[in-house]
Design a protein around this motif. Sequence first.
Motif, PDB file in Angstrom:
ATOM      1  N   LEU A 115       0.818  -1.212   0.000  1.00  0.00           N
ATOM      2  CA  LEU A 115       0.000   0.000   0.000  1.00  0.00           C
ATOM      3  C   LEU A 115       0.858   1.271   0.000  1.00  0.00           C
ATOM      4  CD1 LEU A 115      -2.688  -1.049   2.635  1.00  0.00           C
ATOM      5  CD2 LEU A 115      -3.066  -0.711   0.192  1.00  0.00           C
ATOM      6  N   ARG A 116       2.160   1.131  -0.226  1.00  0.00           N
ATOM      7  CA  ARG A 116       3.037   2.299  -0.106  1.00  0.00           C
ATOM      8  C   ARG A 116       2.688   3.406  -1.096  1.00  0.00           C
ATOM      9  NH1 ARG A 116       4.471   6.169   1.044  1.00  0.00           N
ATOM     10  NH2 ARG A 116       6.399   6.949   1.921  1.00  0.00           N
ATOM     11  N   GLY A 117       2.254   3.033  -2.286  1.00  0.00           N
ATOM     12  CA  GLY A 117       1.943   4.055  -3.282  1.00  0.00           C
ATOM     13  C   GLY A 117       0.575   4.699  -3.103  1.00  0.00           C
ATOM     14  N   ARG A 118      -0.253   4.145  -2.197  1.00  0.00           N
ATOM     15  CA  ARG A 118      -1.621   4.660  -2.060  1.00  0.00           C
ATOM     16  C   ARG A 118      -1.775   5.655  -0.929  1.00  0.00           C
ATOM     17  NH1 ARG A 118      -6.356   3.613   0.507  1.00  0.00           N
ATOM     18  NH2 ARG A 118      -5.562   1.895   1.769  1.00  0.00           N
ATOM     19  N   ILE A 119      -0.938   5.568   0.096  1.00  0.00           N
ATOM     20  CA  ILE A 119      -1.092   6.421   1.278  1.00  0.00           C
ATOM     21  C   ILE A 119       0.127   7.318   1.442  1.00  0.00           C
ATOM     22  CG2 ILE A 119      -1.264   6.424   3.799  1.00  0.00           C
ATOM     23  CD1 ILE A 119      -2.901   3.935   3.653  1.00  0.00           C
ATOM     24  N   CYS A 120      -0.135   8.589   1.632  1.00  0.00           N
ATOM     25  CA  CYS A 120       0.929   9.569   1.865  1.00  0.00           C
ATOM     26  C   CYS A 120       1.383   9.490   3.327  1.00  0.00           C
ATOM     27  CB  CYS A 120       0.406  10.974   1.542  1.00  0.00           C
ATOM     28  SG  CYS A 120       1.556  12.311   1.935  1.00  0.00           S
ATOM     29  N   VAL A 121       2.682   9.587   3.553  1.00  0.00           N
ATOM     30  CA  VAL A 121       3.246   9.566   4.901  1.00  0.00           C
ATOM     31  C   VAL A 121       3.867  10.927   5.201  1.00  0.00           C
ATOM     32  CG1 VAL A 121       4.917   8.490   6.447  1.00  0.00           C
ATOM     33  CG2 VAL A 121       3.695   7.093   4.771  1.00  0.00           C
ATOM     34  N   GLN A 122       3.484  11.511   6.334  1.00  0.00           N
ATOM     35  CA  GLN A 122       3.995  12.816   6.728  1.00  0.00           C
ATOM     36  C   GLN A 122       4.568  12.737   8.140  1.00  0.00           C
ATOM     37  OE1 GLN A 122      -0.108  14.384   5.344  1.00  0.00           O
ATOM     38  NE2 GLN A 122       1.191  16.191   5.387  1.00  0.00           N
ATOM     39  N   THR A 123       5.381  13.733   8.508  1.00  0.00           N
ATOM     40  CA  THR A 123       5.955  13.740   9.851  1.00  0.00           C
ATOM     41  C   THR A 123       6.268  15.158  10.294  1.00  0.00           C
ATOM     42  OG1 THR A 123       7.608  12.681  11.265  1.00  0.00           O
ATOM     43  CG2 THR A 123       8.387  13.581   9.198  1.00  0.00           C
ATOM     44  N   ASP A 124       6.502  15.306  11.594  1.00  0.00           N
ATOM     45  CA  ASP A 124       7.037  16.546  12.142  1.00  0.00           C
ATOM     46  C   ASP A 124       7.620  16.245  13.518  1.00  0.00           C
ATOM     47  OD1 ASP A 124       4.886  16.381  13.959  1.00  0.00           O
ATOM     48  OD2 ASP A 124       4.718  18.549  14.062  1.00  0.00           O
ATOM     49  N   GLY A 125       8.289  17.248  14.079  1.00  0.00           N
ATOM     50  CA  GLY A 125       8.866  17.091  15.405  1.00  0.00           C
ATOM     51  C   GLY A 125      10.278  17.635  15.473  1.00  0.00           C
ATOM     52  N   GLY A 126      10.423  18.949  15.647  1.00  0.00           N
ATOM     53  CA  GLY A 126      11.741  19.553  15.816  1.00  0.00           C
ATOM     54  C   GLY A 126      12.587  19.582  14.566  1.00  0.00           C
ATOM     55  N   ILE A 127      11.978  19.583  13.390  1.00  0.00           N
ATOM     56  CA  ILE A 127      12.743  19.604  12.136  1.00  0.00           C
ATOM     57  C   ILE A 127      13.086  21.055  11.796  1.00  0.00           C
ATOM     58  CG2 ILE A 127      12.680  19.059   9.666  1.00  0.00           C
ATOM     59  CD1 ILE A 127      10.782  16.755  10.382  1.00  0.00           C
ATOM     60  N   ARG A 128      14.375  21.400  11.889  1.00  0.00           N
ATOM     61  CA  ARG A 128      14.792  22.787  11.707  1.00  0.00           C
ATOM     62  C   ARG A 128      15.959  22.950  10.734  1.00  0.00           C
ATOM     63  NH1 ARG A 128      14.338  25.460  17.773  1.00  0.00           N
ATOM     64  NH2 ARG A 128      12.431  24.393  18.396  1.00  0.00           N
ATOM     65  N   THR A 129      16.621  21.868  10.349  1.00  0.00           N
ATOM     66  CA  THR A 129      17.798  21.967   9.483  1.00  0.00           C
ATOM     67  C   THR A 129      17.620  21.140   8.220  1.00  0.00           C
ATOM     68  OG1 THR A 129      18.959  20.046  10.430  1.00  0.00           O
ATOM     69  CG2 THR A 129      19.243  22.179  11.550  1.00  0.00           C
ATOM     70  N   GLY A 130      18.476  21.438   7.239  1.00  0.00           N
ATOM     71  CA  GLY A 130      18.429  20.674   6.001  1.00  0.00           C
ATOM     72  C   GLY A 130      18.734  19.209   6.220  1.00  0.00           C
ATOM     73  N   GLY A 131      19.646  18.911   7.144  1.00  0.00           N
ATOM     74  CA  GLY A 131      19.974  17.517   7.432  1.00  0.00           C
ATOM     75  C   GLY A 131      18.801  16.759   7.993  1.00  0.00           C
ATOM     76  N   GLU A 132      18.042  17.398   8.883  1.00  0.00           N
ATOM     77  CA  GLU A 132      16.863  16.744   9.471  1.00  0.00           C
ATOM     78  C   GLU A 132      15.777  16.540   8.421  1.00  0.00           C
ATOM     79  OE1 GLU A 132      17.629  18.599  13.929  1.00  0.00           O
ATOM     80  OE2 GLU A 132      16.309  19.626  12.511  1.00  0.00           O
ATOM     81  N   LEU A 133      15.625  17.506   7.516  1.00  0.00           N
ATOM     82  CA  LEU A 133      14.664  17.369   6.421  1.00  0.00           C
ATOM     83  C   LEU A 133      15.024  16.174   5.549  1.00  0.00           C
ATOM     84  CD1 LEU A 133      12.369  18.459   4.578  1.00  0.00           C
ATOM     85  CD2 LEU A 133      14.076  19.953   3.522  1.00  0.00           C
ATOM     86  N   CYS A 134      16.303  16.040   5.217  1.00  0.00           N
ATOM     87  CA  CYS A 134      16.743  14.927   4.374  1.00  0.00           C
ATOM     88  C   CYS A 134      16.566  13.589   5.091  1.00  0.00           C
ATOM     89  CB  CYS A 134      18.206  15.119   3.986  1.00  0.00           C
ATOM     90  SG  CYS A 134      18.510  16.569   2.949  1.00  0.00           S
ATOM     91  N   LYS A 135      16.874  13.551   6.383  1.00  0.00           N
ATOM     92  CA  LYS A 135      16.695  12.312   7.160  1.00  0.00           C
ATOM     93  C   LYS A 135      15.243  11.869   7.153  1.00  0.00           C
ATOM     94  CE  LYS A 135      18.407  13.277  11.177  1.00  0.00           C
ATOM     95  NZ  LYS A 135      18.709  13.093  12.614  1.00  0.00           N
ATOM     96  N   ALA A 136      14.338  12.837   7.311  1.00  0.00           N
ATOM     97  CA  ALA A 136      12.921  12.501   7.368  1.00  0.00           C
ATOM     98  C   ALA A 136      12.458  11.856   6.059  1.00  0.00           C
ATOM     99  CB  ALA A 136      12.090  13.746   7.668  1.00  0.00           C
ATOM    100  N   ILE A 137      12.864  12.428   4.948  1.00  0.00           N
ATOM    101  CA  ILE A 137      12.430  11.898   3.650  1.00  0.00           C
ATOM    102  C   ILE A 137      13.094  10.557   3.365  1.00  0.00           C
ATOM    103  CG2 ILE A 137      12.454  12.328   1.165  1.00  0.00           C
ATOM    104  CD1 ILE A 137      12.095  15.296   1.813  1.00  0.00           C
ATOM    105  N   ALA A 138      14.390  10.437   3.698  1.00  0.00           N
ATOM    106  CA  ALA A 138      15.080   9.161   3.486  1.00  0.00           C
ATOM    107  C   ALA A 138      14.497   8.065   4.372  1.00  0.00           C
ATOM    108  CB  ALA A 138      16.573   9.317   3.765  1.00  0.00           C
ATOM    109  N   SER A 139      13.936   8.447   5.511  1.00  0.00           N
ATOM    110  CA  SER A 139      13.345   7.462   6.425  1.00  0.00           C
ATOM    111  C   SER A 139      11.954   7.036   5.995  1.00  0.00           C
ATOM    112  CB  SER A 139      13.288   8.029   7.849  1.00  0.00           C
ATOM    113  OG  SER A 139      14.578   8.288   8.344  1.00  0.00           O
ATOM    114  N   GLY A 140      11.360   7.730   5.014  1.00  0.00           N
ATOM    115  CA  GLY A 140      10.069   7.293   4.504  1.00  0.00           C
ATOM    116  C   GLY A 140       9.002   8.356   4.370  1.00  0.00           C
ATOM    117  N   ALA A 141       9.302   9.618   4.711  1.00  0.00           N
ATOM    118  CA  ALA A 141       8.286  10.673   4.630  1.00  0.00           C
ATOM    119  C   ALA A 141       8.095  11.156   3.198  1.00  0.00           C
ATOM    120  CB  ALA A 141       8.674  11.849   5.519  1.00  0.00           C
ATOM    121  N   ASP A 142       6.842  11.367   2.815  1.00  0.00           N
ATOM    122  CA  ASP A 142       6.528  12.007   1.536  1.00  0.00           C
ATOM    123  C   ASP A 142       6.460  13.521   1.699  1.00  0.00           C
ATOM    124  OD1 ASP A 142       6.039   9.584  -0.069  1.00  0.00           O
ATOM    125  OD2 ASP A 142       4.354   9.298   1.290  1.00  0.00           O
ATOM    126  N   ALA A 143       6.131  13.960   2.920  1.00  0.00           N
ATOM    127  CA  ALA A 143       6.017  15.389   3.211  1.00  0.00           C
ATOM    128  C   ALA A 143       6.445  15.627   4.651  1.00  0.00           C
ATOM    129  CB  ALA A 143       4.583  15.871   2.992  1.00  0.00           C
TER     130      ALA A 143
END
Length: 245
Positions: A115-143
């Motif tokens: 079902l990975r292509g059917r449901i969007c995955v989002q996250t938040d929680g103290g994301i303030r730097t480019g490195g944290e943004l990249c980690k979030a997406i590499a870990s599975g976030a679509d947004a």
Amino acid sequence: QKVTDQVAEMRSLPAGIDQRSPARHPDWLGPDDLALKINEIREATDGQIPIQLKLGSARVYDDVRMALKTNPDSIYIDGMEGGTGASPITSVMNAGSAWEIGLAETHQTLVLNKLRGRICVQTDGGIRTGGELCKAIASGADAVMIGTPLAQSEEAPGRGFNWGMASPHPALPRGTRVNVGVKGTLKELFYGPSSVSNGTQNLIGALKVCMGMVGARNIKDMHSAEVVVAPSIKTEGKHYQLGLE
């Protein structure tokens, strides 16, 4: 007292005494009840508004499997601290769970259920730097939801302040004002040029560099990047040595 006259009026509660804030919503006790509620909301909005199901980064594998039964449009993984400003300091400081772990487990669960292509995955929680943004997406976030960097922009109406999550104030829309400072314009924060070395500016530039390094052409490709758990750069590398904490 947490129950002020204002809160008592809004919630039809007696003022000046302690009240229990239930963790469960009275309209549902399990995934079947929640699925009915989501269908009611979808029908009431003619399907025009995406319905997001927010989960804490805790029992992610089991929670995501149950969430799939309710048919949301997206799953939102919340992590970092163990509660909002209204929570006991012991839980805020010691009971949090990293969103990186929750995202990875969510991504794997969706892949296993095809079902990975059917449901969007989002996250938040103290994301303030480019490195944290990249980690979030590499870990599975679509947004990714970004809060503090927006409040730190010159264009933000708060002028370097935002409002906390808890403790209603009669003259403010939310709780205590938090001074986050002004770090630059929206253009500088997202597209550069960067004038600092702590990763808080040019977030999109950082994402492009990361995508190039792992050979990703788009966000979906980033989900296949290899993620390595390593010592924190912020406490053991140049970031710490330069006094950027």
